[in-house]
Design a protein around this motif. Structure first.
Motif, PDB file in Angstrom:
ATOM      1  N   ILE A 149       0.842  -1.197   0.000  1.00  0.00           N
ATOM      2  CA  ILE A 149       0.000   0.000   0.000  1.00  0.00           C
ATOM      3  C   ILE A 149       0.879   1.249   0.000  1.00  0.00           C
ATOM      4  CG2 ILE A 149      -1.660   1.349   1.348  1.00  0.00           C
ATOM      5  CD1 ILE A 149      -2.860  -1.321   2.299  1.00  0.00           C
ATOM      6  N   LEU A 150       1.923   1.251   0.821  1.00  0.00           N
ATOM      7  CA  LEU A 150       2.847   2.395   0.846  1.00  0.00           C
ATOM      8  C   LEU A 150       3.542   2.577  -0.500  1.00  0.00           C
ATOM      9  CD1 LEU A 150       4.506   2.059   4.371  1.00  0.00           C
ATOM     10  CD2 LEU A 150       2.914   3.824   3.590  1.00  0.00           C
ATOM     11  N   ALA A 151       3.901   1.471  -1.148  1.00  0.00           N
ATOM     12  CA  ALA A 151       4.549   1.558  -2.463  1.00  0.00           C
ATOM     13  C   ALA A 151       3.599   2.142  -3.497  1.00  0.00           C
ATOM     14  CB  ALA A 151       5.035   0.181  -2.903  1.00  0.00           C
ATOM     15  N   ALA A 152       2.347   1.699  -3.480  1.00  0.00           N
ATOM     16  CA  ALA A 152       1.365   2.230  -4.427  1.00  0.00           C
ATOM     17  C   ALA A 152       1.084   3.701  -4.157  1.00  0.00           C
ATOM     18  CB  ALA A 152       0.071   1.417  -4.348  1.00  0.00           C
ATOM     19  N   GLY A 183      13.008   0.665  -3.746  1.00  0.00           N
ATOM     20  CA  GLY A 183      14.243   0.180  -3.143  1.00  0.00           C
ATOM     21  C   GLY A 183      14.302   0.475  -1.652  1.00  0.00           C
ATOM     22  N   SER A 184      13.827   1.649  -1.269  1.00  0.00           N
ATOM     23  CA  SER A 184      13.828   2.020   0.154  1.00  0.00           C
ATOM     24  C   SER A 184      12.794   1.236   0.943  1.00  0.00           C
ATOM     25  CB  SER A 184      13.546   3.513   0.306  1.00  0.00           C
ATOM     26  OG  SER A 184      14.568   4.267  -0.273  1.00  0.00           O
ATOM     27  N   LEU A 185      11.602   1.088   0.398  1.00  0.00           N
ATOM     28  CA  LEU A 185      10.534   0.383   1.115  1.00  0.00           C
ATOM     29  C   LEU A 185      10.825  -1.107   1.285  1.00  0.00           C
ATOM     30  CD1 LEU A 185       7.386   2.030  -0.506  1.00  0.00           C
ATOM     31  CD2 LEU A 185       8.081   2.193   1.883  1.00  0.00           C
ATOM     32  N   TYR A 186      11.420  -1.717   0.258  1.00  0.00           N
ATOM     33  CA  TYR A 186      11.674  -3.156   0.290  1.00  0.00           C
ATOM     34  C   TYR A 186      13.135  -3.502   0.595  1.00  0.00           C
ATOM     35  CZ  TYR A 186       6.971  -4.027  -1.363  1.00  0.00           C
ATOM     36  OH  TYR A 186       5.609  -4.098  -1.456  1.00  0.00           O
ATOM     37  N   ASN A 187      13.971  -2.478   0.810  1.00  0.00           N
ATOM     38  CA  ASN A 187      15.387  -2.681   1.114  1.00  0.00           C
ATOM     39  C   ASN A 187      16.052  -3.559   0.048  1.00  0.00           C
ATOM     40  OD1 ASN A 187      17.689  -2.190   2.592  1.00  0.00           O
ATOM     41  ND2 ASN A 187      17.385  -3.941   3.950  1.00  0.00           N
TER      42      ASN A 187
END
Length: 108
Positions: free
Chosen positions: A38-41, A74-78
């Motif tokens: 949800i944050l990525a979207a 990249g930041s959200l999923y490391n």
């Protein structure tokens, strides 16, 4: 009335996009949950809206927005750039499939 319709459309789009992002990241081995999708979207929607507001439409704005979204992914999923790019390609393919199938769906 128009505002509530736009809000409803945005929430439905956010939900569908989040589900597609969640499936794509799970297919490529990520362990984060649906909240991260949800944050990525949401971050993608904000990044592209800001990019199109400041740069305008066209391929340059799309490229800048896409790079911004890859950074956010990249930041959200490391993850690194390459994996973020592969996830974005899988998301693009899944979105194309959903956009073909979803309008054909009829209510019961």
């Amino acid at each position: 009335m128009a505002v509530s319709g736009a809000l409803f459309g945005f929430l439905v789009s956010l939900g569908i996009s989040s589900l597609i992002i969640y499936l794509a990241t799970k297919l490529l081995g990520e362990e984060e949950g649906f909240g991260t999708a949800i944050l990525a979207a949401l971050s993608g929607a904000i990044i592209f809206a800001l990019t199109f507001y400041f740069i305008g439409t066209g391929w340059v704005a799309s490229l800048v927005g896409g790079i911004g979204w890859l950074i956010a992914m990249g930041s959200l999923y490391n993850i690194g750039w390459l994996k973020a790019f592969f996830i974005a390609v899988v998301i693009w393919v899944l979105t194309a499939v959903v956009s073909i199938l979803l309008p054909a769906a009829r209510p019961l």
